[in-house]
Motif scaffolding. Structure first.
Motif, PDB file in Angstrom:
ATOM      1  N   UNK A 223     -53.242 -16.786  36.692  1.00  0.00           N
ATOM      2  CA  UNK A 223     -52.434 -15.690  36.163  1.00  0.00           C
ATOM      3  C   UNK A 223     -51.115 -15.555  36.937  1.00  0.00           C
ATOM      4  N   UNK A 224     -51.210 -15.667  38.257  1.00  0.00           N
ATOM      5  CA  UNK A 224     -50.005 -15.538  39.080  1.00  0.00           C
ATOM      6  C   UNK A 224     -49.030 -16.683  38.812  1.00  0.00           C
ATOM      7  N   UNK A 225     -49.553 -17.859  38.517  1.00  0.00           N
ATOM      8  CA  UNK A 225     -48.665 -18.976  38.217  1.00  0.00           C
ATOM      9  C   UNK A 225     -47.893 -18.731  36.925  1.00  0.00           C
ATOM     10  N   UNK A 226     -48.547 -18.149  35.944  1.00  0.00           N
ATOM     11  CA  UNK A 226     -47.834 -17.787  34.713  1.00  0.00           C
ATOM     12  C   UNK A 226     -46.743 -16.766  35.011  1.00  0.00           C
ATOM     13  N   UNK A 227     -47.040 -15.815  35.887  1.00  0.00           N
ATOM     14  CA  UNK A 227     -46.012 -14.843  36.275  1.00  0.00           C
ATOM     15  C   UNK A 227     -44.852 -15.530  36.979  1.00  0.00           C
ATOM     16  N   UNK A 228     -45.145 -16.516  37.793  1.00  0.00           N
ATOM     17  CA  UNK A 228     -44.061 -17.262  38.444  1.00  0.00           C
ATOM     18  C   UNK A 228     -43.145 -17.909  37.412  1.00  0.00           C
ATOM     19  N   UNK A 229     -43.763 -18.487  36.392  1.00  0.00           N
ATOM     20  CA  UNK A 229     -42.971 -19.139  35.347  1.00  0.00           C
ATOM     21  C   UNK A 229     -42.110 -18.116  34.611  1.00  0.00           C
ATOM     22  N   UNK A 230     -42.675 -16.961  34.313  1.00  0.00           N
ATOM     23  CA  UNK A 230     -41.922 -15.937  33.596  1.00  0.00           C
ATOM     24  C   UNK A 230     -40.766 -15.408  34.440  1.00  0.00           C
ATOM     25  N   UNK A 231     -41.028 -15.150  35.716  1.00  0.00           N
ATOM     26  CA  UNK A 231     -39.978 -14.614  36.582  1.00  0.00           C
ATOM     27  C   UNK A 231     -38.859 -15.631  36.766  1.00  0.00           C
ATOM     28  N   UNK A 232     -39.216 -16.866  37.060  1.00  0.00           N
ATOM     29  CA  UNK A 232     -38.177 -17.878  37.279  1.00  0.00           C
ATOM     30  C   UNK A 232     -37.446 -18.237  35.999  1.00  0.00           C
ATOM     31  N   UNK A 233     -38.155 -18.214  34.860  1.00  0.00           N
ATOM     32  CA  UNK A 233     -37.526 -18.600  33.603  1.00  0.00           C
ATOM     33  C   UNK A 233     -36.683 -17.509  32.980  1.00  0.00           C
ATOM     34  N   UNK A 234     -37.083 -16.249  33.127  1.00  0.00           N
ATOM     35  CA  UNK A 234     -36.383 -15.152  32.450  1.00  0.00           C
ATOM     36  C   UNK A 234     -35.513 -14.311  33.383  1.00  0.00           C
ATOM     37  N   UNK A 235     -35.867 -14.242  34.658  1.00  0.00           N
ATOM     38  CA  UNK A 235     -35.113 -13.384  35.580  1.00  0.00           C
ATOM     39  C   UNK A 235     -34.204 -14.165  36.520  1.00  0.00           C
ATOM     40  N   UNK A 236     -34.309 -15.473  36.520  1.00  0.00           N
ATOM     41  CA  UNK A 236     -33.472 -16.282  37.397  1.00  0.00           C
ATOM     42  C   UNK A 236     -32.282 -16.864  36.654  1.00  0.00           C
ATOM     43  N   UNK A 237     -31.478 -17.644  37.349  1.00  0.00           N
ATOM     44  CA  UNK A 237     -30.333 -18.282  36.699  1.00  0.00           C
ATOM     45  C   UNK A 237     -30.794 -19.358  35.732  1.00  0.00           C
ATOM     46  N   UNK A 238     -30.033 -19.571  34.690  1.00  0.00           N
ATOM     47  CA  UNK A 238     -30.354 -20.634  33.751  1.00  0.00           C
ATOM     48  C   UNK A 238     -30.082 -21.993  34.377  1.00  0.00           C
ATOM     49  N   UNK A 239     -30.670 -23.022  33.799  1.00  0.00           N
ATOM     50  CA  UNK A 239     -30.455 -24.363  34.333  1.00  0.00           C
ATOM     51  C   UNK A 239     -28.991 -24.756  34.260  1.00  0.00           C
ATOM     52  N   UNK A 240     -28.338 -24.367  33.171  1.00  0.00           N
ATOM     53  CA  UNK A 240     -26.922 -24.696  33.031  1.00  0.00           C
ATOM     54  C   UNK A 240     -26.093 -24.008  34.095  1.00  0.00           C
ATOM     55  N   UNK A 241     -26.373 -22.717  34.331  1.00  0.00           N
ATOM     56  CA  UNK A 241     -25.616 -21.988  35.351  1.00  0.00           C
ATOM     57  C   UNK A 241     -25.883 -22.556  36.743  1.00  0.00           C
TER      58      UNK A 241
END
Length: 451
Positions: A223-241
């Motif tokens: 469950x925590x790994x899914x949260x990591x993916x959500x936080x890094x994917x939605x709350x972090x910088x985009x790959x392009x940025x």
């Protein structure tokens, strides 16, 4: 390949898992329930539900309020303000993930307002993909947080209650007038009822609790790994940025390196060949004046000037070799590296295993990387032997320079290795240094293979 010192590949462990290596006697699956990482992740999941409820409510209110006010001028500014608030709440979520999940997520790309004033700011917020990703996180995280909260809490608490059942089984006969946990029964205290109260049954409950705890620990990690993916994917910088930031940093390194090289060339010309040519011109002028009066002295001065010309030509050749050696262009890395290896103070064995030549830019960077590493060996290593190995591994050009010197090289101390690592990073390269005190030293460089 003629070397046995190719670097091993190691996986990157999460920094919160470093303590797991202290005790190798217990397998990792069995250590999970008692590790601090599992408890921190459990705490993260427990906090996620109330936080996600607040985020979801805020997002719904923001969208509904702005939609209702679209008929007026206030709808779009209210939406922009709500998106900015979501970005602020996202910063708190990143901090929570950093503290409890060990996930270090960078800030998203900043707003780029074209102009000044309220409308420019509103336009920048609405055009920012990071703002909408934060709103999407607030909307999507609630259902996931609810599932992970309920499942983790039920399995984790139930498992530990069963594990510790021998310690609190006395509560049932003392305060509840029952012999133990009732597994099934008709509820009237007679007939078909089964209680966990005998030593054998209590031991069985403990074993079942251990199994439940083990399963729950890995469920929590999932469950925590899914949260990591959500936080890094939605709350972090985009790959392009992120890539843009990297390229901007690399461009600065390239500009600084080019400016430093130009200054070096100018200094070498001014202090070397230019000074000799000035002295040559003065010497030839004096020889011209003495040609009729004292031919022997004039001849000696011309002979001295001839020596100065040879030295100036040698310095110019060395300078040209430092810019881009002709042997590298004509014959490739094998011959060029053998040439610079012959000038090292320690015997160097060169092995180049390439079926084709890389791009000229990559070839030049590889040459100067090996050249600087061999200079370090000559100046600092006090080595008796050294080796240079070059090979291709997939889409990477691999360089490895090894010596049996005194070791202790550390790029973090701001030495020439740090600058070399920065220059390699500017072209998506990597520099790895393995130099324990007393040696040996192995420096491995990776460059992208381009044609």
């Amino acid at each position: 390949m003629a070397t046995d010192h190719r670097p091993d590949r190691h996986d990157r462990y999460d920094r919160d898992d470093r303590y797991e290596h202290r005790n190798r006697r217990v397998p990792s699956p069995l250590r999970a329930p008692i590790e601090s990482r599992t408890w921190r992740e459990f705490g993260y999941l427990m906090l996620s539900l109330p936080i996600s409820v607040f985020l979801f409510a805020f997002a719904i209110i923001t969208v509904a309020l702005s939609a209702g006010l679209l008929v007026t001028f206030l709808g779009i500014p209210v939406l922009a303000a709500g998106l900015m608030a979501c970005r602020g709440l996202g910063a708190l979520e990143r901090a929570r993930a950093r503290a409890l999940l060990g996930l270090d997520v960078g800030r998203p790309e900043p707003l780029r307002a074209r102009g000044e004033g309220l409308m420019a700011w509103v336009g920048a917020v609405l055009k920012s993909g990071a703002s909408w990703r934060h709103l999407l996180y607030a909307l999507l995280h609630l259902p996931w947080a609810l599932v992970s909260f309920v499942v983790s809490l039920v399995f984790w608490v139930t498992g530990w209650l069963l594990v510790l059942y021998p310690l609190w089984q006395w509560v049932f006969p003392t305060y509840l007038d029952t012999p133990g946990i009732q597994v099934y029964g008709d509820g009237d205290g007679a007939g078909n009822s089964f209680y966990v109260d005998t030593p054998f049954e209590i031991a069985g409950a403990t074993v079942a609790g251990l199994a439940t705890v083990l399963v729950a620990a890995w469920m929590i990690r999932g469950f925590a790994q899914v949260d990591r993916v959500m936080v890094s994917g939605l709350l972090g910088p985009s790959r392009l940025a992120t890539r843009v930031v990297e390229l901007e940093s690399d461009r600065g390194v390239v500009i600084d390196t080019a400016a430093a090289d130009l200054r070096r060339i100018e200094r070498d010309l001014h202090d070397g060949a230019q000074a000799r040519l000035v002295a040559l011109a003065m010497g030839l002028g004096l020889a011209k004046e003495k040609l009729l009066e004292d031919p022997e002295t004039a001849a000696a001065m011309v002979d001295e000037a001839h020596g100065e010309v040879k030295l100036a030509l040698q310095e110019l050749r060395d300078l040209a070799r430092g810019i881009h050696p002709a042997v590298l262009t004509d014959r490739g890395l094998d011959a060029a590296l053998s040439s610079i290896a012959s000038r090292c103070t320690a015997p160097v064995k060169v092995s180049v295993d390439l079926d084709e030549r890389p791009a000229q830019a990559i070839e030049g960077i590889a040459y100067f990387t090996v050249s600087e590493l061999l200079q370090n060996i000559s100046k600092h290593a006090q080595a008796r032997n050294a080796s240079v190995d070059v090979w291709r591994s997939g889409s990477r050009l691999m360089l490895q320079v090894t010596d049996d010197g005194r070791g202790g090289a550390n790029p973090a101390e701001g030495s020439g290795l740090a600058g070399l690592a920065e220059r390699l990073d500017a072209v998506d390269g990597i520099l790895a240094v393995d130099s324990p005190p007393g040696g040996p030293t192995t420096v491995t460089a990776e460059l992208p293979w381009r044609r």
